[in-house]
Design an enzyme around this catalytic site. Sequence first.
Site, short mmCIF file in Angstrom:
data_model
loop_
_atom_site.label_atom_id
_atom_site.label_comp_id
_atom_site.label_asym_id
_atom_site.label_seq_id
_atom_site.Cartn_x
_atom_site.Cartn_y
_atom_site.Cartn_z
N GLY A 47 0.83 -1.19 0.00
CA GLY A 47 0.00 0.00 0.00
C GLY A 47 0.87 1.24 0.00
N GLN A 52 3.21 9.89 1.27
CA GLN A 52 4.46 9.15 1.27
C GLN A 52 5.33 9.49 0.06
OE1 GLN A 52 2.29 5.26 2.26
NE2 GLN A 52 4.37 4.96 3.08
N CYS A 89 6.32 -0.43 6.94
CA CYS A 89 5.91 0.75 6.19
C CYS A 89 7.03 1.15 5.25
CB CYS A 89 5.60 1.90 7.16
SG CYS A 89 5.05 3.40 6.33
N LEU A 90 6.67 1.46 4.00
CA LEU A 90 7.68 1.86 3.02
C LEU A 90 8.39 3.15 3.43
CD1 LEU A 90 5.80 1.05 -0.31
CD2 LEU A 90 7.43 -0.36 0.95
N GLU A 132 -3.12 2.90 5.60
CA GLU A 132 -3.04 3.92 4.55
C GLU A 132 -3.91 5.13 4.87
OE1 GLU A 132 -0.59 3.68 2.61
OE2 GLU A 132 -0.23 1.57 3.08
#
Length: 155
Positions: A47, A52, A89-90, A132
Amino acid sequence: MAVRTLRTFHDEALRTRCREVAEVNSHIRRLLDDLAQTMYHTPLGAGLAAPQVGVLRRAAVIDMGDGLIELINPVIVGTSGHQECIEGCLSFPGCWAKTIRPLSVTVEALNRFGKPFLISGERELAKCLCHEIDHLDGIVMRDRAVEYGRIRKKK
């Protein structure tokens, strides 16, 4: 479509509440395409929310392996139960958090054509939807953590 640069750790975009999308147009559809391309290009991506990549609009994409879900102005309209989750989490590479999330959620959002829809998810999808949508409110997984840590590489 373009792969955009991920914002990480202390970037102020991650802590900013995003503005609603007033009109779903070609710019928003391009943003959704770029979010998907960036998510697919990044290892372990399931996601990605607009802040981000530094865009402060209420848009996110999710793909848990069953196809792309695009969300514009998503709002959680129902929850039930709770579950203990492990999240990554990216925007926080190499980190993890143990969180408590709803077991199931229902979200109301707009699609890429501005049409409203409902999506319900359980377990992993519920976790991802909450994660998200939190990003769109300037909330990161560390804020929800009951435990937080870094992944250590083997030497």
